[in-house]
Design a protein around this motif. Structure first.
Motif, PDB file in Angstrom:
ATOM      1  N   ILE A  24       0.863  -1.184   0.000  1.00 51.73           N
ATOM      2  CA  ILE A  24       0.000   0.000   0.000  1.00 51.73           C
ATOM      3  C   ILE A  24       0.899   1.234   0.000  1.00 51.73           C
ATOM      4  CG2 ILE A  24      -1.733   1.332   1.291  1.00 51.73           C
ATOM      5  CD1 ILE A  24      -2.857  -1.247   0.132  1.00 51.73           C
ATOM      6  N   ARG A  25       0.609   2.151  -0.883  1.00 47.23           N
ATOM      7  CA  ARG A  25       1.387   3.398  -0.943  1.00 47.23           C
ATOM      8  C   ARG A  25       1.080   4.241   0.297  1.00 47.23           C
ATOM      9  NH1 ARG A  25       0.600   5.192  -7.274  1.00 47.23           N
ATOM     10  NH2 ARG A  25       0.556   3.090  -8.079  1.00 47.23           N
ATOM     11  N   PRO A  26       2.089   4.818   0.919  1.00 50.37           N
ATOM     12  CA  PRO A  26       1.871   5.527   2.180  1.00 50.37           C
ATOM     13  C   PRO A  26       1.216   6.900   2.053  1.00 50.37           C
ATOM     14  CG  PRO A  26       4.162   5.699   1.542  1.00 50.37           C
ATOM     15  CD  PRO A  26       3.502   4.782   0.550  1.00 50.37           C
ATOM     16  N   GLY A  27       1.336   7.554   0.910  1.00 49.14           N
ATOM     17  CA  GLY A  27       0.753   8.886   0.752  1.00 49.14           C
ATOM     18  C   GLY A  27      -0.676   8.840   0.268  1.00 49.14           C
ATOM     19  N   SER A  28      -0.900   8.098  -0.795  1.00 50.39           N
ATOM     20  CA  SER A  28      -2.235   8.039  -1.403  1.00 50.39           C
ATOM     21  C   SER A  28      -3.100   6.936  -0.823  1.00 50.39           C
ATOM     22  CB  SER A  28      -2.110   7.835  -2.916  1.00 50.39           C
ATOM     23  OG  SER A  28      -1.517   6.574  -3.200  1.00 50.39           O
ATOM     24  N   GLY A  29      -2.463   5.935  -0.210  1.00 44.04           N
ATOM     25  CA  GLY A  29      -3.217   4.801   0.314  1.00 44.04           C
ATOM     26  C   GLY A  29      -3.678   3.835  -0.763  1.00 44.04           C
ATOM     27  N   SER A  30      -3.205   4.016  -1.983  1.00 41.81           N
ATOM     28  CA  SER A  30      -3.615   3.143  -3.089  1.00 41.81           C
ATOM     29  C   SER A  30      -2.711   1.914  -3.154  1.00 41.81           C
ATOM     30  CB  SER A  30      -3.603   3.925  -4.409  1.00 41.81           C
ATOM     31  OG  SER A  30      -2.320   4.436  -4.678  1.00 41.81           O
ATOM     32  N   PRO A  31      -3.181   0.858  -3.811  1.00 45.33           N
ATOM     33  CA  PRO A  31      -2.377  -0.366  -3.917  1.00 45.33           C
ATOM     34  C   PRO A  31      -1.061  -0.109  -4.654  1.00 45.33           C
ATOM     35  CG  PRO A  31      -4.637  -0.772  -4.607  1.00 45.33           C
ATOM     36  CD  PRO A  31      -4.504   0.709  -4.436  1.00 45.33           C
ATOM     37  N   TRP A  32      -0.039  -0.870  -4.255  1.00 44.94           N
ATOM     38  CA  TRP A  32       1.281  -0.768  -4.861  1.00 44.94           C
ATOM     39  C   TRP A  32       1.605  -2.084  -5.556  1.00 44.94           C
ATOM     40  CZ3 TRP A  32       4.573   2.276  -6.837  1.00 44.94           C
ATOM     41  CH2 TRP A  32       5.919   1.931  -6.971  1.00 44.94           C
ATOM     42  N   ARG A  33       2.239  -2.014  -6.688  1.00 46.72           N
ATOM     43  CA  ARG A  33       2.552  -3.194  -7.497  1.00 46.72           C
ATOM     44  C   ARG A  33       3.644  -4.053  -6.900  1.00 46.72           C
ATOM     45  NH1 ARG A  33       5.789   0.569  -8.904  1.00 46.72           N
ATOM     46  NH2 ARG A  33       7.633   0.472 -10.193  1.00 46.72           N
ATOM     47  N   GLY A  34       4.361  -3.545  -5.929  1.00 46.44           N
ATOM     48  CA  GLY A  34       5.443  -4.282  -5.295  1.00 46.44           C
ATOM     49  C   GLY A  34       6.799  -3.813  -5.777  1.00 46.44           C
ATOM     50  N   GLY A  35       7.806  -4.138  -5.027  1.00 51.26           N
ATOM     51  CA  GLY A  35       9.161  -3.719  -5.349  1.00 51.26           C
ATOM     52  C   GLY A  35       9.428  -2.314  -4.855  1.00 51.26           C
ATOM     53  N   ALA A  36      10.688  -1.946  -4.893  1.00 52.51           N
ATOM     54  CA  ALA A  36      11.089  -0.609  -4.448  1.00 52.51           C
ATOM     55  C   ALA A  36      10.687   0.431  -5.484  1.00 52.51           C
ATOM     56  CB  ALA A  36      12.589  -0.563  -4.210  1.00 52.51           C
ATOM     57  N   PRO A  37      10.124   1.558  -5.051  1.00 49.97           N
ATOM     58  CA  PRO A  37       9.722   2.610  -5.984  1.00 49.97           C
ATOM     59  C   PRO A  37      10.913   3.419  -6.487  1.00 49.97           C
ATOM     60  CG  PRO A  37       9.325   3.313  -3.742  1.00 49.97           C
ATOM     61  CD  PRO A  37       9.800   1.884  -3.667  1.00 49.97           C
ATOM     62  N   SER A  38      10.704   4.089  -7.603  1.00 50.13           N
ATOM     63  CA  SER A  38      11.705   5.035  -8.108  1.00 50.13           C
ATOM     64  C   SER A  38      11.592   6.337  -7.317  1.00 50.13           C
ATOM     65  CB  SER A  38      11.457   5.320  -9.595  1.00 50.13           C
ATOM     66  OG  SER A  38      10.242   6.055  -9.742  1.00 50.13           O
ATOM     67  N   LEU A  39      12.563   7.216  -7.506  1.00 48.51           N
ATOM     68  CA  LEU A  39      12.501   8.524  -6.851  1.00 48.51           C
ATOM     69  C   LEU A  39      11.269   9.300  -7.305  1.00 48.51           C
ATOM     70  CD1 LEU A  39      13.647  10.664  -4.976  1.00 48.51           C
ATOM     71  CD2 LEU A  39      15.068  11.464  -6.887  1.00 48.51           C
ATOM     72  N   ASP A  40      10.900   9.196  -8.585  1.00 44.74           N
ATOM     73  CA  ASP A  40       9.698   9.880  -9.068  1.00 44.74           C
ATOM     74  C   ASP A  40       8.452   9.357  -8.352  1.00 44.74           C
ATOM     75  OD1 ASP A  40      11.160  11.481 -10.759  1.00 44.74           O
ATOM     76  OD2 ASP A  40      10.577  10.430 -12.595  1.00 44.74           O
ATOM     77  N   GLU A  41       8.391   8.045  -8.137  1.00 50.59           N
ATOM     78  CA  GLU A  41       7.233   7.468  -7.443  1.00 50.59           C
ATOM     79  C   GLU A  41       7.187   7.901  -5.983  1.00 50.59           C
ATOM     80  OE1 GLU A  41       6.680   3.476 -10.138  1.00 50.59           O
ATOM     81  OE2 GLU A  41       8.385   3.598  -8.759  1.00 50.59           O
ATOM     82  N   VAL A  42       8.339   7.987  -5.346  1.00 50.12           N
ATOM     83  CA  VAL A  42       8.397   8.492  -3.965  1.00 50.12           C
ATOM     84  C   VAL A  42       7.926   9.937  -3.930  1.00 50.12           C
ATOM     85  CG1 VAL A  42       9.939   9.092  -2.047  1.00 50.12           C
ATOM     86  CG2 VAL A  42      10.207   6.891  -3.204  1.00 50.12           C
ATOM     87  N   THR A  43       8.394  10.739  -4.877  1.00 53.57           N
ATOM     88  CA  THR A  43       7.992  12.143  -4.940  1.00 53.57           C
ATOM     89  C   THR A  43       6.493  12.272  -5.174  1.00 53.57           C
ATOM     90  OG1 THR A  43      10.166  12.731  -5.823  1.00 53.57           O
ATOM     91  CG2 THR A  43       8.416  14.365  -6.057  1.00 53.57           C
ATOM     92  N   ALA A  44       5.927  11.444  -6.039  1.00 56.82           N
ATOM     93  CA  ALA A  44       4.484  11.488  -6.308  1.00 56.82           C
ATOM     94  C   ALA A  44       3.692  11.171  -5.042  1.00 56.82           C
ATOM     95  CB  ALA A  44       4.129  10.515  -7.422  1.00 56.82           C
ATOM     96  N   GLU A  45       4.147  10.197  -4.269  1.00 55.74           N
ATOM     97  CA  GLU A  45       3.466   9.879  -3.001  1.00 55.74           C
ATOM     98  C   GLU A  45       3.619  11.016  -2.002  1.00 55.74           C
ATOM     99  OE1 GLU A  45       1.352   7.191  -1.921  1.00 55.74           O
ATOM    100  OE2 GLU A  45       1.332   7.339  -4.088  1.00 55.74           O
ATOM    101  N   TRP A  46       4.774  11.633  -1.987  1.00 57.32           N
ATOM    102  CA  TRP A  46       4.999  12.773  -1.100  1.00 57.32           C
ATOM    103  C   TRP A  46       4.046  13.912  -1.487  1.00 57.32           C
ATOM    104  CZ3 TRP A  46       9.251  16.868  -1.623  1.00 57.32           C
ATOM    105  CH2 TRP A  46       9.385  17.613  -0.436  1.00 57.32           C
ATOM    106  N   ASN A  47       3.871  14.133  -2.794  1.00 56.79           N
ATOM    107  CA  ASN A  47       2.931  15.165  -3.250  1.00 56.79           C
ATOM    108  C   ASN A  47       1.515  14.866  -2.759  1.00 56.79           C
ATOM    109  OD1 ASN A  47       4.887  16.638  -4.646  1.00 56.79           O
ATOM    110  ND2 ASN A  47       4.602  15.480  -6.516  1.00 56.79           N
ATOM    111  N   MET A  48       1.068  13.611  -2.903  1.00 55.21           N
ATOM    112  CA  MET A  48      -0.285  13.230  -2.443  1.00 55.21           C
ATOM    113  C   MET A  48      -0.419  13.452  -0.941  1.00 55.21           C
ATOM    114  SD  MET A  48      -2.311  12.086  -4.827  1.00 55.21           S
ATOM    115  CE  MET A  48      -1.622  13.109  -6.100  1.00 55.21           C
ATOM    116  N   ASN A  49       0.590  13.021  -0.198  1.00 55.21           N
ATOM    117  CA  ASN A  49       0.531  13.145   1.257  1.00 55.21           C
ATOM    118  C   ASN A  49       0.510  14.608   1.689  1.00 55.21           C
ATOM    119  OD1 ASN A  49       0.711  11.463   3.829  1.00 55.21           O
ATOM    120  ND2 ASN A  49       2.289  13.000   4.150  1.00 55.21           N
ATOM    121  N   THR A  50       1.264  15.453   0.988  1.00 50.49           N
ATOM    122  CA  THR A  50       1.244  16.890   1.287  1.00 50.49           C
ATOM    123  C   THR A  50      -0.160  17.452   1.081  1.00 50.49           C
ATOM    124  OG1 THR A  50       3.557  17.112   0.661  1.00 50.49           O
ATOM    125  CG2 THR A  50       2.268  19.123   0.701  1.00 50.49           C
ATOM    126  N   GLY A  51      -0.818  16.983   0.038  1.00 47.80           N
ATOM    127  CA  GLY A  51      -2.207  17.395  -0.182  1.00 47.80           C
ATOM    128  C   GLY A  51      -3.099  16.995   0.977  1.00 47.80           C
TER     129      GLY A  51
END
Length: 193
Positions: free
Chosen positions: A136-163
């Motif tokens: 489960i993604r920590p910012g958006s709470g949406s399902p995650w495909r598995g594996g370590a995310p890229s920096l862009d994916e981490v940033t996208a979750e950070w953006n959602m969480n900031t919202g």
């Protein structure tokens, strides 16, 4: 070619109006900063009206106080993936500043195995997701495909969480604050922010 980092870490106060380059919404949709806040106008590409599907102005509540607030509003309206939204808003780190995601095992170890509060639980959830250990993604709470995310994916979750942190209806602010600190730490360490 689209500059995916054009508004990364936008400084409030610098007025701009930009397109929202999200598939299915990119023909007329706009966002930007004016009058002390962000605004957003979303039109579906197939719309046959002059009225936007969603129009959030500095007069609307809750206020759009960050680019993450804009990203969250788009996610709630369109159901699009957080990474696609961050690309569409051009709020990803610039390639020239990127380094690999820093080793965060030490950060996680310092928090211990069992969190003693919601803030620490948020940090643990974010760090474990960044290591590919959560589905489960920590910012958006949406399902995650598995594996370590890229920096862009981490940033996208950070953006959602900031919202979410700017949403007055947020249920567990300490948890979201912990997620914010952990994801922000990863992004800043990887971009020398």
């Amino acid at each position: 070619m689209l500059d995916q980092a054009r508004y990364f870490m936008h400084r409030p106060g610098d007025e701009f109006t930009a397109a929202v380059w999200l598939d299915g919404w990119e023909h007329q949709s706009l966002w930007g900063w004016e009058l002390g806040y962000y605004f957003l106008q979303l039109w579906r590409n197939d719309a046959r009206t002059d009225k936007p599907f969603l129009w959030l102005t500095p007069a609307d509540r809750p206020l759009l106080t960050s680019s993450g607030s804009v990203a969250l509003a788009i996610a709630r309206t369109t159901g699009a993936d957080p990474l696609d939204i961050s690309r569409a808003l051009q709020i990803l780190p610039p390639p020239a500043l990127r380094s690999p995601i820093p080793t965060i095992e030490g950060e996680l170890a310092s928090l211990g195995k069992s969190p003693n509060d919601d803030y620490c639980a948020g940090q643990i959830a974010a760090y474990e997701w960044a290591l590919g250990r959560r589905d489960i993604r920590p910012g958006s709470g949406s399902p995650w495909r598995g594996g370590a995310p890229s920096l862009d994916e981490v940033t996208a979750e950070w953006n959602m969480n900031t919202g979410y942190l700017n949403d007055p209806l947020l249920q567990n602010r300490p948890h979201a604050s912990g997620v914010d600190e952990a994801l922000g730490t990863i992004v800043f360490d990887a971009t020398d922010g």
